[in-house]
Design a protein around this motif. Structure first.
Motif, PDB file in Angstrom:
ATOM      1  N   THR A  24       0.844  -1.200   0.000  1.00 25.56           N
ATOM      2  CA  THR A  24       0.000   0.000   0.000  1.00 25.56           C
ATOM      3  C   THR A  24       0.876   1.245   0.000  1.00 25.56           C
ATOM      4  OG1 THR A  24      -1.713  -1.161   1.220  1.00 25.56           O
ATOM      5  CG2 THR A  24      -1.799   1.235   1.264  1.00 25.56           C
ATOM      6  N   PRO A  25       0.631   2.191  -0.911  1.00 25.67           N
ATOM      7  CA  PRO A  25       1.394   3.444  -0.900  1.00 25.67           C
ATOM      8  C   PRO A  25       1.176   4.204   0.412  1.00 25.67           C
ATOM      9  CG  PRO A  25       0.135   3.234  -2.936  1.00 25.67           C
ATOM     10  CD  PRO A  25      -0.302   2.126  -2.031  1.00 25.67           C
ATOM     11  N   GLU A  26       2.176   4.923   0.823  1.00 28.82           N
ATOM     12  CA  GLU A  26       2.146   5.636   2.103  1.00 28.82           C
ATOM     13  C   GLU A  26       0.975   6.606   2.196  1.00 28.82           C
ATOM     14  OE1 GLU A  26       3.346   6.015   5.822  1.00 28.82           O
ATOM     15  OE2 GLU A  26       4.675   4.954   4.455  1.00 28.82           O
ATOM     16  N   GLU A  27       0.594   7.219   1.050  1.00 26.87           N
ATOM     17  CA  GLU A  27      -0.499   8.191   1.100  1.00 26.87           C
ATOM     18  C   GLU A  27      -1.872   7.554   1.300  1.00 26.87           C
ATOM     19  OE1 GLU A  27       1.030   7.508  -2.799  1.00 26.87           O
ATOM     20  OE2 GLU A  27       2.255   8.428  -1.298  1.00 26.87           O
ATOM     21  N   GLU A  28      -1.985   6.245   1.095  1.00 23.80           N
ATOM     22  CA  GLU A  28      -3.261   5.560   1.279  1.00 23.80           C
ATOM     23  C   GLU A  28      -3.416   4.931   2.671  1.00 23.80           C
ATOM     24  OE1 GLU A  28      -4.164   2.790  -1.810  1.00 23.80           O
ATOM     25  OE2 GLU A  28      -3.701   4.217  -3.398  1.00 23.80           O
ATOM     26  N   VAL A  29      -2.371   5.003   3.475  1.00 21.80           N
ATOM     27  CA  VAL A  29      -2.414   4.432   4.819  1.00 21.80           C
ATOM     28  C   VAL A  29      -3.072   5.443   5.750  1.00 21.80           C
ATOM     29  CG1 VAL A  29      -1.010   3.581   6.728  1.00 21.80           C
ATOM     30  CG2 VAL A  29      -0.350   3.071   4.389  1.00 21.80           C
ATOM     31  N   LYS A  30      -4.050   4.969   6.530  1.00 15.32           N
ATOM     32  CA  LYS A  30      -4.792   5.852   7.428  1.00 15.32           C
ATOM     33  C   LYS A  30      -4.375   5.646   8.875  1.00 15.32           C
ATOM     34  CE  LYS A  30      -9.056   4.768   6.674  1.00 15.32           C
ATOM     35  NZ  LYS A  30     -10.495   4.685   6.463  1.00 15.32           N
ATOM     36  N   HIS A  31      -4.520   6.693   9.675  1.00 14.98           N
ATOM     37  CA  HIS A  31      -4.433   6.698  11.125  1.00 14.98           C
ATOM     38  C   HIS A  31      -3.028   6.551  11.713  1.00 14.98           C
ATOM     39  CE1 HIS A  31      -8.748   6.684  11.075  1.00 14.98           C
ATOM     40  NE2 HIS A  31      -8.792   5.516  10.497  1.00 14.98           N
ATOM     41  N   LEU A  32      -2.195   5.664  11.200  1.00 16.33           N
ATOM     42  CA  LEU A  32      -0.861   5.423  11.755  1.00 16.33           C
ATOM     43  C   LEU A  32       0.151   5.336  10.616  1.00 16.33           C
ATOM     44  CD1 LEU A  32      -1.681   2.577  14.311  1.00 16.33           C
ATOM     45  CD2 LEU A  32      -1.156   4.945  14.869  1.00 16.33           C
ATOM     46  N   PRO A  33       1.432   5.512  10.927  1.00 16.14           N
ATOM     47  CA  PRO A  33       2.457   5.289   9.893  1.00 16.14           C
ATOM     48  C   PRO A  33       2.488   3.817   9.468  1.00 16.14           C
ATOM     49  CG  PRO A  33       3.371   6.452  11.786  1.00 16.14           C
ATOM     50  CD  PRO A  33       1.993   6.033  12.160  1.00 16.14           C
ATOM     51  N   LYS A  34       2.958   3.598   8.282  1.00 12.66           N
ATOM     52  CA  LYS A  34       2.981   2.240   7.723  1.00 12.66           C
ATOM     53  C   LYS A  34       3.798   1.280   8.595  1.00 12.66           C
ATOM     54  CE  LYS A  34       3.421   0.743   3.048  1.00 12.66           C
ATOM     55  NZ  LYS A  34       4.138   0.882   1.793  1.00 12.66           N
ATOM     56  N   ALA A  35       4.938   1.728   9.093  1.00 16.31           N
ATOM     57  CA  ALA A  35       5.779   0.867   9.936  1.00 16.31           C
ATOM     58  C   ALA A  35       5.027   0.417  11.193  1.00 16.31           C
ATOM     59  CB  ALA A  35       7.057   1.603  10.310  1.00 16.31           C
TER      60      ALA A  35
END
Length: 114
Positions: A24-35
């Protein structure tokens, strides 16, 4: 064998959510950082993947047949892509010009020989 099924389903869900999160691209991740999502998915084997699938990613409703709703980055079939059709047309015109030049050169060479 049947007693292993719940364990295998949990493993499959965790792997699916993990790979989905990584892709998932970073801009599509919600609420928390991807890591952070990756850590949650891996640490909380049942809850983490379910929470990721429900709340971690911006989901787009898959539209059925709406031709007018094409996004800019969405794949378009070559026969519907105006840029591709234009490039084919230009390539054909270039070949036609080259062929016409070759034919004209052949006629000119034949006249020079007379």
């Amino acid at each position: 064998m049947l007693r292993y099924l719940p364990f295998l389903l949990i493993i499959a869900l965790t792997i699916y959510a993990f790979i989905d999160c990584l892709n998932t691209p970073e801009e599509e991740v919600k609420h928390l950082p991807k890591a952070m999502w990756v850590i949650i998915i891996l640490l909380f084997s049942i809850v983490g993947p379910v929470v990721w699938l429900v709340a971690g990613k911006k989901r787009v409703a898959s539209g059925g047949g709406g031709r007018g709703s094409r996004g800019r980055g969405q794949w378009v079939a070559p026969d519907d892509n105006p840029e591709f059709l234009k490039s084919l047309r230009e390539e054909q015109e270039s070949k036609d010009r080259d062929r016409d030049k070759d034919q004209d050169n052949g006629k000119d060479q034949g006249k020079d020989a007379d």
